[in-house]
Structures are given as C-alpha cells and as structure tokens.
Design an enzyme around this catalytic site. Structure first.
Site, short mmCIF file in Angstrom:
data_model
loop_
_atom_site.label_atom_id
_atom_site.label_comp_id
_atom_site.label_asym_id
_atom_site.label_seq_id
_atom_site.Cartn_x
_atom_site.Cartn_y
_atom_site.Cartn_z
NE ARG A 1 -7.02 -3.62 2.60
CZ ARG A 1 -7.99 -4.42 3.04
NH1 ARG A 1 -9.21 -3.95 3.22
NH2 ARG A 1 -7.73 -5.69 3.30
CB CYS B 1 -0.90 0.00 1.24
SG CYS B 1 -1.80 -1.55 1.51
N GLY C 1 2.99 -3.23 3.19
CA GLY C 1 3.78 -4.45 3.05
C GLY C 1 3.03 -5.69 3.49
CB SER D 1 10.55 -11.25 -8.13
OG SER D 1 11.22 -10.83 -6.95
N GLY D 2 12.60 -13.48 -8.35
CA GLY D 2 13.86 -14.11 -7.93
C GLY D 2 14.88 -13.12 -7.43
CB ILE E 1 -2.69 -8.54 -0.37
CG1 ILE E 1 -2.15 -7.48 -1.33
CG2 ILE E 1 -2.05 -9.90 -0.62
CD1 ILE E 1 -2.33 -7.81 -2.79
CG LEU E 2 -2.90 -11.18 3.51
CD1 LEU E 2 -1.90 -11.13 4.66
CD2 LEU E 2 -3.18 -12.61 3.11
#
Length: 612
Positions: free
Chosen positions: A45, A2, A70, A356-357, A48-49
C-alpha cells in the site's frame, strides 16, 4: 497507487512475502496478505486516501475481499449514489466503494468508475475472482493462467518466483521493434497482460478464465459532435476543469509536473485555480539543445507556483541506468524514462501525488510526426515506382536523415511507414524485423472511413500511450513511491476528442488548436511561441563520449552473441556507424543495452529458463 498480488497456488508464507517484497517500492506504507479459502491475496500500500489502517488491504466488505491498485476519482459521487441505495461505508477510501458498486452493478460496475485501476475481487459466495484494468491502461496487470491455477500481480517478476518461465521470442522481436512489449503479451510465454479496458472472471471450481472488453474507442465516429467550435471549447474547458478537480482529492501533499509545454502548463494553470501555492517540478539538462527548464520557470512565475528545477546530471543518470531493469520489470527502451525517474525521485521528497500532462499529444493530434506524415502523404499519391526512383536519388546524399527519408518514401503504404517510424526505418540489425511489427491494433488502419490524422491518433492512444507512455510513467513514478495522475487521460476527455471534427484539433498546421485556445484563457500565447520539444536524453552525445567505453564493454561481440533475435554482425556495424558519427544510432543501441542488462539479471536468477 499500490501493488497487488494474488494466487490460487498454495505457496508458503515465506514465498508470498518474497513475491510482495519485489513490489515494496509500489507500496511502502503497508504490506500484507491473507489466505482465504482457495485464494491468497496480497497488497503493498501507498496510502493516498484515508491514511488510517482501516483502509489497509486485502480489504473485506461483506462477503467480498479486494486488492486494488490505483484511484477511482469519482468515488465520492458514486458513494453518495450507493448510500441512497442502502449501502453503508466504514472508511473514507475508494476501495470499499468498488466493492459496493460490484454488489450493486455486478460486472458492469467498471462502467461507473472514472479512474486508473487494476483490481481483483474475491467473491466468496460465488466462488470466483472478478477483476478489471482501467480503460487506457494506466495501471499494470500481469497474470498466469495454467490449468486449474491463476496467479496475478502488478509486476511479472513477482509471478516468476518459484516458477520456470520461458522467454517468448515473438515478444522479444516486438520489443526490438517497438521498444516495449505491447499487450497482451509479456516477455514470458506463460504470462500475459490483461488488456486495457478489459475485465475478467475466474471460476475457482472449474479453473476457467473468461476475458471481455468493456470499453474501447469509437473508431467509426458514431458519436459525432454537432455543435460549433465555441461550444466545443466551452464543453472541453468544463471537462478539463472537472478532470483536474477530481484528481486533486488526496490526503497527502500534491504537486504538478511542469515542462513548460502546452499540456503540463494547462494542468498547472487549472490546478492553481483550485488551490493556492501549487508545487510544480521540472527537470534541467546541462547539454545544449536539451534544456527546456527556462520555459517551465516562465510559466511557474506567471502562475506564482512554488517551483523546483531538478538537474539531470551525468553521474546520477548513470546510476539510474545501472538500476533500470530493477524497476522496469520487462525490457523497456524509451530513454526518457531516465529523466522521468529522476524527476519522480526528487518530486517525491516534496509530495506524494503529481499531476502530469500525459495524453494531450495523442488525443489532440499534437506530435510533430503527425504534421510530417500529413506532408509525406501527398507523396504517397504518386505510384510506388516513381517514389522508389525519387528515393534512389535522395539516397545518394551522405546525410543519414536524407537516407531515412529515401527509405520512407519507398515503402508501399503510408500506414506501414508510420509503424516503421516507431521501430526505426532501418531494422537490418533485428534478425526477423517483420515479426516485430505484429500488434493487436494494426486493424485500426483497415477502417478507411476516417482521415489519416484521426486514424493515427486512434492508433497512438491504443498502442503508444498504453504501451510506452503509461509504462514509462507508472514504473518511473512508482520506483520512488510517487503517484502520477493524468487529467488529460480522463476517458470523458478522450471520448470527447474522438467526437470532434479534425479541424478543431488540427487546423492549417495548428496542432492542438482547441486545447491551446483553452490554455490561452489562463496563460498568454507568447509563452508558447516556440517549436515543440521532446522529453529525451542526450544519449546521442553520451554514447560517443562519456558512455562510449560503457557501450563497447557491454555490447562486445561476446555479449551480443548472448542476445536472441539480433543480427550480431549488423549490430556491430550500427554501433560503429554511431561512434564515427555516420548515423545517429542511439535508439537502437539503447534498446540493445536495456535488453542486455535485463537478460543478465534474469540469467543470474535460478528460475530463469532459456528458449526451448
């Protein structure tokens, strides 16, 4: 993921809305702010959760109010511990777990969090603000502390509304050298970044701000792994499996960025073991020598993922260049930000979270420059006069690569050479190039107890990963409201790699040795028998062809004279050197283009103030 904002300055509601609107892309699902006592807290916002409105922010938990950017990946296990201690929860989000952990552990709560975060808690009873930034600096945190006022935000531009800020010449010098502005500075004299792995307390009654470090690398290697290679591989594999698993928890669709390289392929393989039909995404360039999408397709085919290849075409690339400074709030010159933005734009059409890596090259000694610097280090055993003599001979070659090598072997110390590899070996176009080399992590080179490769790895984790890679990915993904999660940056993995013997990571030229051996438990080695490729734009060619007119118009003498900190005459020369094919100067040209574009945007703003 966010955008957060807060202030002790009594702004009008219209001003607060304007500040929040600048970060709408970071959180398009809900935006709100509250006046509580002496504090304003605001939030954008990206849900995500717990997608329910009960988890909207600013969030209240007992006598605490919080704004949080985060994810706390271990929130479920931490929540279970806190419930046993008597804490109650009304949501299924990680936000209130942070609050309960703060009540239970105080300032030490951050040591219980495994995640990427920047947050601020307003403790009404204690009349103070407490906040922190994650260990490796995944999430941004800018603040302005002057006298009895304190203001913070996810973007420095939010702080600039209704305030007159002054450009920081030292920050400008550092940008022209590194291509970004290392913490704790920002482009503005009045604004700082909270360093990664740091927390703060602001006392509202006195206006005092205290900042301290709660986490750092184990530079002295006091925690050394004493087991054998097989045991180390088993431990790493378990850590990787868990790091991926806890980052796959989301109430929205999730996918994986897949380049076809070691790091992203391993993440995709581990994700495929957790769920069926993983979505993977890669980017394709039409220019010869830049397209690696075929390797990603091979990995995707082997793992049977639902794969999408996104084409980076010239016209769309130009569009992103023109909008670049809108999302990269401060000057930022990693050209791979453009394909990262394009990848994020199209990935967001399918998913809201992407793994991601990132972090693998720094932690496991994977960059090609490590191999090169190890080779060159043998030359640095020769006396400086001898190396300078060799350099003068090599410099006779008309090839610009040979001239760069000549410059490199004529530098006094190998550490300075490594630093100059980032800023460009030849920096005569910067008015004061030595001032740009300053950064808070050069002291890492002072510890001679470690070998060179470990020292460089430490430096890159603290400097390059934080200032460049994290900035690039955070701004590029959030430009399109996409959350990016990096399992290889789990702090447990970083700490474990620092404890390992160097030859577990780099052995007889085999880079990322132990990480590859984990990967080969899931994918055949034949898929990766090729040279390591970077994630770059074809600007070398574009600046000489399709973008030549664009460069010459935007970097005319008149425009260059507006840019502080550069040698205009020498800058004109390096532009011509690139256009004629004498040198590859695209990194320098891109730095100047980005800064010029950013500066024009600031000058058009009524709150811009020139150098004093």
């Amino acid at each position: 993921m966010c955008g957060i904002y807060g202030s002790t300055i009594k702004y009008s509601d219209d001003i607060i809305r304007a500040k929040l609107s600048l970060a709408n892309h970071r959180g398009p699902d809900y935006s709100a702010f509250e006046h509580t006592g002496e504090v304003i807290l605001g939030h954008n916002r990206l849900a995500i959760l717990d997608l329910d409105s009960r988890s909207n922010q600013p969030f209240t938990y007992l006598h605490l109010k919080i704004v949080f950017n985060g994810e706390i990946y271990n929130y479920l296990s931490l929540k279970a511990k806190l419930e046993k201690k008597g804490y109650n929860f009304s949501t299924t989000s990680d936000t209130e777990v942070i609050c309960a952990a703060y009540l239970e552990y105080g300032d030490e709560c951050v040591n219980n969090f495994n995640g990427m975060f920047s947050f601020v808690i307003y403790d009404i009873r204690e009349n103070k603000l407490f906040g922190a930034r994650d260990r490796l600096g995944k999430k941004p945190f800018y603040y302005c502390h002057t006298g009895y006022s304190f203001e913070f935000a996810s973007q420095s531009s939010q702080l600039k509304i209704e305030r007159n800020f002054t450009l920081d010449q030292q920050a400008v010098n550092e940008y022209f050298f590194w291509g970004y502005i290392p913490e704790p500075k920002s482009i503005w004299q009045e604004v700082n970044q909270l360093p990664a792995g740091n927390r703060f307390t602001y006392q509202l009654s006195s206006g005092s701000l205290s900042i301290d470090k709660y986490w750092d690398l184990d530079y002295n290697r006091t925690n050394k792994f004493t087991g054998g290679y097989i045991e180390a591989k088993r431990t790493l594999k378990e850590l990787l499996q868990d790091a991926v698993a806890i980052r796959m928890h989301a109430d929205v669709p999730l996918g994986v960025f897949l380049s076809g390289g070691i790091d992203s392929s391993l993440i995709a393989a581990l994700a495929s073991r957790k769920v069926n039909h993983v979505k993977t995404f890669s980017i394709k360039f039409n220019e010869k020598g830049f397209d690696e999408s075929s390797y990603a397709r091979l990995v995707a085919s082997y793992l049977r993922t639902e794969h999408q290849t996104i084409e980076c075409n010239y016209n769309e690339g130009i569009g992103l260049i023109n909008d670049f400074s809108q999302y990269y709030d401060e000057p930022f010159a990693d050209s791979s930000a453009i394909p990262t933005m394009l990848l994020s734009k199209y990935t967001r059409k399918k998913v809201t979270v992407a793994l991601s890596g990132d972090g693998g090259d720094e932690a496991f000694i994977g960059y090609s420059r490590y191999r090169w610097i190890k080779l060159v280090n043998n030359l640095f055993k020769l006396p400086l006069p001898v190396r300078k003599s060799l350099g003068s001979i090599v410099n006779l070659s008309p090839n610009y690569v040979h001239k760069l090598i000549a410059m490199g072997i004529s530098i006094k110390d190998i550490e300075v050479l490594y630093i100059r590899m980032f800023g460009g070996m030849e920096n005569s176009w910067i008015a004061e190039p030595e001032k740009g080399m300053g950064n808070p992590f050069r002291s890492i080179f002072n510890d001679k107890s470690k070998n060179l490769l470990e020292t460089l790895s430490d430096f890159d984790i603290k400097m390059y990963l934080n200032g460049d890679i994290n900035t690039k990915v955070d701004r590029a993904s959030m430009a399109f409201s996409l959350e990016s999660r990096a399992p290889l940056m789990d702090y447990r993995i970083i700490e474990f790699t620092r404890s390992l013997p160097t030859n577990f990571k780099y052995y007889q030229g085999n880079q990322k040795r132990i990480l590859k051996d984990v990967l080969y438990d899931y994918l055949p080695p034949d898929l990766f028998n090729r040279p390591k490729a970077g994630f770059t734009m074809p600007f070398k060619e574009w600046f000489r062809k399709e973008l030549k007119e664009y460069v010459m118009d935007n970097l005319s003498k008149k425009e260059l004279e507006k840019i502080p900190g550069i040698n205009v005459k020498r800058t004109q020369e390096i532009i011509q050197e690139h256009m004629t094919g004498k040198w590859n100067r695209y990194p320098q040209i891109w730095k100047i283009l980005v800064f010029s574009q950013w500066l024009k945007k600031q000058v058009s703003s009524p709150v811009f103030e020139a150098f004093e």
